[in-house]
Design an enzyme around this catalytic site. Structure first.
Site, PDB file in Angstrom:
ATOM      1  N   GLU A  83     -13.512 -28.723  11.676  1.00 22.24           N
ATOM      2  CA  GLU A  83     -12.288 -27.839  11.391  1.00 22.24           C
ATOM      3  C   GLU A  83     -11.920 -28.054   9.876  1.00 22.24           C
ATOM      4  O   GLU A  83     -11.322 -29.355   9.488  1.00 22.24           O
ATOM      5  CB  GLU A  83     -11.470 -28.081  12.654  1.00 22.24           C
ATOM      6  CG  GLU A  83      -9.894 -27.236  12.134  1.00 22.24           C
ATOM      7  CD  GLU A  83      -8.719 -27.654  13.000  1.00 22.24           C
ATOM      8  OE1 GLU A  83      -8.819 -28.321  14.144  1.00 22.24           O
ATOM      9  OE2 GLU A  83      -7.702 -27.646  12.321  1.00 22.24           O
ATOM     10  N   ARG A 129      -5.553 -25.168   4.036  1.00 23.07           N
ATOM     11  CA  ARG A 129      -4.233 -25.759   3.487  1.00 23.07           C
ATOM     12  C   ARG A 129      -4.592 -26.085   1.832  1.00 23.07           C
ATOM     13  O   ARG A 129      -3.724 -26.399   1.233  1.00 23.07           O
ATOM     14  CB  ARG A 129      -3.817 -27.270   4.122  1.00 23.07           C
ATOM     15  CG  ARG A 129      -3.521 -27.060   5.403  1.00 23.07           C
ATOM     16  CD  ARG A 129      -2.977 -28.312   5.852  1.00 23.07           C
ATOM     17  NE  ARG A 129      -3.108 -28.285   7.464  1.00 23.07           N
ATOM     18  CZ  ARG A 129      -3.217 -29.377   8.244  1.00 23.07           C
ATOM     19  NH1 ARG A 129      -2.870 -30.488   7.595  1.00 23.07           N
ATOM     20  NH2 ARG A 129      -3.309 -29.308   9.600  1.00 23.07           N
ATOM     21  N   THR A 166      -5.329 -24.555  10.797  1.00 21.26           N
ATOM     22  CA  THR A 166      -4.130 -23.804  10.078  1.00 21.26           C
ATOM     23  C   THR A 166      -3.867 -22.337  10.166  1.00 21.26           C
ATOM     24  O   THR A 166      -3.604 -22.052   9.136  1.00 21.26           O
ATOM     25  CB  THR A 166      -3.803 -24.816   9.063  1.00 21.26           C
ATOM     26  OG1 THR A 166      -4.193 -26.155   8.874  1.00 21.26           O
ATOM     27  CG2 THR A 166      -2.473 -24.629   8.595  1.00 21.26           C
ATOM     28  N   LYS A 188      -5.110 -26.240  22.003  1.00 26.13           N
ATOM     29  CA  LYS A 188      -5.028 -27.601  21.373  1.00 26.13           C
ATOM     30  C   LYS A 188      -3.761 -28.033  21.472  1.00 26.13           C
ATOM     31  O   LYS A 188      -2.558 -27.111  21.780  1.00 26.13           O
ATOM     32  CB  LYS A 188      -4.995 -27.091  19.840  1.00 26.13           C
ATOM     33  CG  LYS A 188      -4.411 -28.159  18.772  1.00 26.13           C
ATOM     34  CD  LYS A 188      -4.591 -27.675  17.431  1.00 26.13           C
ATOM     35  CE  LYS A 188      -3.595 -28.188  16.534  1.00 26.13           C
ATOM     36  NZ  LYS A 188      -4.202 -28.487  15.090  1.00 26.13           N
TER      37      LYS A 188
HETATM   38  C1  3PG Z   1      -3.761 -32.002  11.304  1.00 26.14           C
HETATM   39  O1  3PG Z   1      -3.238 -30.792  11.800  1.00 26.14           O
HETATM   40  O2  3PG Z   1      -3.738 -32.452  10.265  1.00 26.14           O
HETATM   41  C2  3PG Z   1      -4.392 -32.579  12.390  1.00 26.14           C
HETATM   42  O3  3PG Z   1      -3.776 -32.343  13.678  1.00 26.14           O
HETATM   43  C3  3PG Z   1      -4.795 -33.883  12.061  1.00 26.14           C
HETATM   44  O4  3PG Z   1      -3.920 -34.854  12.194  1.00 26.14           O
HETATM   45  P1  3PG Z   1      -4.498 -36.295  11.966  1.00 26.14           P
HETATM   46  O5  3PG Z   1      -4.464 -36.058  10.336  1.00 26.14           O
HETATM   47  O6  3PG Z   1      -3.064 -37.162  12.276  1.00 26.14           O
HETATM   48  O7  3PG Z   1      -5.833 -36.816  12.217  1.00 26.14           O
END
Ligand code: 3PG
Length: 214
Positions: A47, A51, A74, A134
């Protein structure tokens, strides 16, 4: 693509490995070697979060890596969905779920893993036909204990929890019947990316790929 088809695709992707790396890529040059390192360690579903300015180009570059199945995370707007699909994303992930995002993914034929964090949000997605969701932000929203509890009244929904999950606590989630996989960024630490230590990434991926599921 109907919600049922969307969930079937999302389940297939989640079943590929116990962990889906969640990646924030700042430097396009790192995208392909990072994908190769993760796939080599046994984590094919990746994934890439939308961002960073190079995220879409990173998806394009990673989509070329053999054995990888690259998705976009995202997703916040229908425009994100269109851009992700055009860049070659094979699935989408959103932190929450709105009718616009869901509609855009169904129209574009992009399998969506829609986010939920409460019983009502989970039920609202289930009403639409989304049986794979999710759970975000996992640790902050109640963690494995919450998901275990929600599995009693709503056993038909399976989850990919993400947010605050590490190698150490991932087994607590993966031991639950209603968890297909977990998402996390720990397999691609900033230091390893900064130094191009792809062997370290592959080691972390292999460790994650070896986690047992219920
Ligand atoms: C995120 O949105 O950044 C993910 O959920 C991953 O989270 P993490 O960096 O705490 O693994």
């Amino acid at each position: 693509m109907t919600p049922t088809q969307q969930s079937l695709h999302a389940a297939e992707i989640c079943r590929l490995a116990p962990v889906v790396p969640v990646l924030v890529i700042d430097d396009l040059a790192l995208a392909a070697p990072l994908a190769r390192a993760l796939v080599a360690g046994g984590l094919p579903a990746l994934e890439v979060t939308l961002r960073t300015t190079c995220a879409l180009d990173a998806i394009r570059a990673m989509a070329e890596v053999e054995g990888g199945i690259v998705g976009a995370g995202t997703l916040l707007t229908p425009a994100d969905v269109k851009a992700a699909k055009a860049a070659g994303a094979r699935f989408g992930v959103s932190p929450g779920a709105t009718d616009r995002i869901i509609g855009a993914c169904e129209d574009e034929g992009l399998p969506l893993l829609p986010g939920a964090a409460t019983a009502s949000e989970i039920m609202a997605l289930l009403e639409k036909g989304y049986t794979v969701q999710k759970f975000f932000p996992a640790e902050q929203a109640g963690g494995a204990a919450y998901l275990k509890s929600i599995g009693a009244p709503i056993p038909q929904v399976r989850f990919c929890p993400t947010g605050g999950i590490s190698l150490k606590i991932a087994p607590d989630y993966l031991a639950l019947k209603n968890i297909l996989c977990v998402g996390g960024s720990w397999v691609a630490p900033k230091e390893a990316l900064a130094t191009g230590d792809w062997a370290a990434v592959t080691r972390l991926a292999a460790e994650a790929a070896g986690l047992k599921r219920a």
